[in-house]
Every structure is written in C-alpha cells, then in structure tokens.
Design a protein around this motif. Sequence first.
Motif, mmCIF file in Angstrom:
data_model
loop_
_atom_site.group_PDB
_atom_site.id
_atom_site.type_symbol
_atom_site.label_atom_id
_atom_site.label_comp_id
_atom_site.label_asym_id
_atom_site.label_seq_id
_atom_site.Cartn_x
_atom_site.Cartn_y
_atom_site.Cartn_z
ATOM 1 N N GLY A 38 9.268 11.094 38.725
ATOM 2 C CA GLY A 38 8.570 11.827 39.769
ATOM 3 C C GLY A 38 8.725 11.104 41.089
ATOM 4 N N GLY A 39 8.049 11.602 42.127
ATOM 5 C CA GLY A 39 8.127 10.973 43.431
ATOM 6 C C GLY A 39 7.337 11.753 44.462
ATOM 7 N N ALA A 40 7.298 11.225 45.680
ATOM 8 C CA ALA A 40 6.565 11.870 46.774
ATOM 9 C C ALA A 40 7.483 12.712 47.651
ATOM 10 C CB ALA A 40 5.857 10.826 47.625
ATOM 11 N N GLN A 41 8.743 12.279 47.804
ATOM 12 C CA GLN A 41 9.732 13.001 48.611
ATOM 13 C C GLN A 41 11.059 13.045 47.870
ATOM 14 O OE1 GLN A 41 10.099 10.514 52.138
ATOM 15 N NE2 GLN A 41 8.790 11.867 53.348
ATOM 16 N N ILE A 42 11.845 14.072 48.174
ATOM 17 C CA ILE A 42 13.223 14.143 47.687
ATOM 18 C C ILE A 42 14.059 14.797 48.774
ATOM 19 C CG2 ILE A 42 12.955 16.388 46.512
ATOM 20 C CD1 ILE A 42 14.790 15.214 44.275
ATOM 21 N N ASP A 43 15.319 14.363 48.918
ATOM 22 C CA ASP A 43 16.168 14.964 49.950
ATOM 23 C C ASP A 43 17.287 15.784 49.318
ATOM 24 O OD1 ASP A 43 18.249 13.208 49.219
ATOM 25 O OD2 ASP A 43 17.807 11.790 50.823
ATOM 26 N N GLN A 44 18.147 16.328 50.173
ATOM 27 C CA GLN A 44 19.176 17.265 49.709
ATOM 28 C C GLN A 44 20.197 16.624 48.768
ATOM 29 O OE1 GLN A 44 21.666 18.661 52.970
ATOM 30 N NE2 GLN A 44 21.282 16.773 54.108
ATOM 31 N N GLU A 91 22.116 8.230 32.487
ATOM 32 C CA GLU A 91 23.263 9.092 32.791
ATOM 33 C C GLU A 91 22.915 10.195 33.787
ATOM 34 O OE1 GLU A 91 26.885 10.832 33.100
ATOM 35 O OE2 GLU A 91 26.389 8.865 32.285
ATOM 36 N N LYS A 92 21.809 10.899 33.561
ATOM 37 C CA LYS A 92 21.402 11.989 34.451
ATOM 38 C C LYS A 92 19.936 11.820 34.819
ATOM 39 C CE LYS A 92 24.531 15.326 32.234
ATOM 40 N NZ LYS A 92 24.591 16.598 31.458
ATOM 41 N N THR A 93 19.600 12.166 36.061
ATOM 42 C CA THR A 93 18.214 12.055 36.514
ATOM 43 C C THR A 93 17.585 13.421 36.680
ATOM 44 O OG1 THR A 93 18.724 10.012 37.712
ATOM 45 C CG2 THR A 93 16.686 11.139 38.302
ATOM 46 N N ILE A 94 16.410 13.598 36.093
ATOM 47 C CA ILE A 94 15.598 14.797 36.262
ATOM 48 C C ILE A 94 14.356 14.393 37.041
ATOM 49 C CG2 ILE A 94 14.307 16.631 35.106
ATOM 50 C CD1 ILE A 94 16.074 16.077 32.611
ATOM 51 N N ALA A 95 14.115 15.049 38.168
ATOM 52 C CA ALA A 95 12.934 14.742 38.983
ATOM 53 C C ALA A 95 11.958 15.907 38.927
ATOM 54 C CB ALA A 95 13.329 14.470 40.429
ATOM 55 N N GLY A 151 19.845 8.589 44.453
ATOM 56 C CA GLY A 151 20.493 9.826 44.033
ATOM 57 C C GLY A 151 21.965 9.742 44.387
ATOM 58 N N PHE A 152 22.411 10.680 45.246
ATOM 59 C CA PHE A 152 23.791 10.648 45.718
ATOM 60 C C PHE A 152 23.901 9.999 47.105
ATOM 61 C CE2 PHE A 152 24.101 14.449 42.811
ATOM 62 C CZ PHE A 152 24.914 13.831 41.874
ATOM 63 N N GLY A 153 22.850 9.288 47.513
ATOM 64 C CA GLY A 153 22.909 8.564 48.780
ATOM 65 C C GLY A 153 23.121 9.465 49.969
ATOM 66 N N ILE A 180 12.758 19.799 38.977
ATOM 67 C CA ILE A 180 11.862 20.799 38.401
ATOM 68 C C ILE A 180 10.604 20.885 39.239
ATOM 69 C CG2 ILE A 180 10.509 21.414 36.366
ATOM 70 C CD1 ILE A 180 12.560 19.761 34.729
ATOM 71 N N THR A 181 10.259 22.091 39.663
ATOM 72 C CA THR A 181 9.031 22.310 40.425
ATOM 73 C C THR A 181 8.259 23.462 39.804
ATOM 74 O OG1 THR A 181 9.738 24.008 42.012
ATOM 75 C CG2 THR A 181 10.408 21.738 42.469
ATOM 76 N N ASN A 182 7.086 23.717 40.362
ATOM 77 C CA ASN A 182 6.254 24.816 39.870
ATOM 78 C C ASN A 182 6.785 26.180 40.269
ATOM 79 O OD1 ASN A 182 5.549 23.646 42.462
ATOM 80 N ND2 ASN A 182 3.920 25.163 42.595
#
Length: 265
Positions: free
Chosen positions: A103-109, A143-147, A167-169, A190-192
């Motif tokens: 999880g986290g507070a922010q995520i970018d493109q 291998e793979k990240t799910i946020a 992520g992909f920087g 994944i979001t609501n």
Amino acid sequence: MTAPVEVSPFEMIAYTGSRVLEDNTVVFVGTGLPIIAAMHAQLTHAPNLNMIFEAGAFASILEQGMPMSVGDTRAFRKACFAKGLCAAFELTQRGYSDYAFIGGAQIDQFGNVCSTYEGGDYLKPRVRFPGSGGAGAMAANCEKTIAIMALEKRRFVKKVDFITSIGFGDGSPDYREKAGVLGSGPYRVITNQALFGFDKATRKMMLLEYLPGKSPEAIQELVDFELIIAPDVKEMALPTKEDLELLHNQCDTEGLFLKRKVVEK
C-alpha cells in the motif's frame, strides 16, 4: 429480478485483489486487505497460492483465522518455513516471490509509491507518513508489484514527493536495471473504483477496468495525470453473495478491515 449485491469499497478492493492473484504462485502480503485477498483466492480459484509474511513465515495454513498482523502467531501455523524477518526478505532476493502486495499514500504514472511524506521536503514535510516498513524491499525484489489504495486525485499524482517503493522510476526502459533492483516491476494497482495495469511500451499507468456505473472519463477525473485507456477496457467484476460470505465468514471474521467506514472528505 435478483437485487444487485451491495459492495463496500473495502470489499471491492479485497475481491479484486483476489482475482488478480494466480494459483501456484507466491505472494508477499502486508497486514489487512492483502491477507484477506490472498485468503479469498485460496478458498476459490487459487488453492495452491502461498503467502510470505514479513516476520518470517512462508506457506502457512491459516486454519486459526486471519492474522492480525504479519507477526501474529497465526501467520506461522503449519508454515513450511519460519525463521525471521531477514530470512523472509532473503527469499525474495533469491527470486521466490511472484508478487509483492503493498500500500501507500501516493502513486505516480510510473508506479512509484510514496509512503514517506507529502508536501514540503524530507526534513520539513507537510505530512509525515509511517514509511516503508518492508514495502520498499518488496517492490525492489519481488517479481511483480501490486499496489492498493483509495482512488483520489491527491493520491494519484504526476510525480510522487518521495520514492519509497520503486516502480518504473522516470519511465526509462533501463531505470530498474540501473537502480540495481530485481523483478519486472509494477503490475497492478487496485482501488475501490478501478483496476489499473501498465503499458509495456511506455510503462505508464493504464486503465483496465472501472466500477460499474462509472466510466473511463469519470476515472480520469480522479487521477492527476493522463491515463492510457486499454483497448479492451471493461467494467470490474463484482463479488457474488457467496464471495462476500467467504470474505466475512472465513477471512475477516471479526470485521477489522472489511467493516471499516469510508470517511468522505
């Protein structure tokens, strides 16, 4: 006509998380919704899914109920491996975790996640968050990240204030390689209200599914950068009555996470 099943935001996240996980794989889970999603997957389509817990348990049998945290003794019940935190992360460094569930507070493109601070700078932030926990290492080695996080414009930003979980920087093809991290990087968000993936060519976030009753345009309004829309974008699958019963009666039996209320701001 059968009345539609009412689904809460947390039920939607847990169910969608379950759908994303595959059988015969290993997932490194965090406390709460990731564990619930993995338990539901085991009870339905992925009986051979195995979990790694940060405190050191691997491939436990959760017959005593959902662990309250990654260090709960229930997380170690009949585990194939039970050594400690360092050993758990060593498993990921040796390539034994297909998914990191964070999880986290922010995520970018580009799928970089911030859980360190928001606004200001590192020494004088406007808001200070708890930090990585194990998520930084999980995103670097699995291998793979799910946020997972709520879909809000303040969370889905053009550029995170701090990269806590890589992520992909900057989106360049060799960013992760030059950074010295393992795995293929961000896989799903994944979001609501929506399920996102990432475009292979640009490594930018892509809308895959949206909540019934919404639209791609409505989802774009909740994101502070331009989304790529998948050619086959579709509505999200909703949990059935049976799925909800499993989530509440066999996964989160005490309602610690699924029965939480969303506070509208």
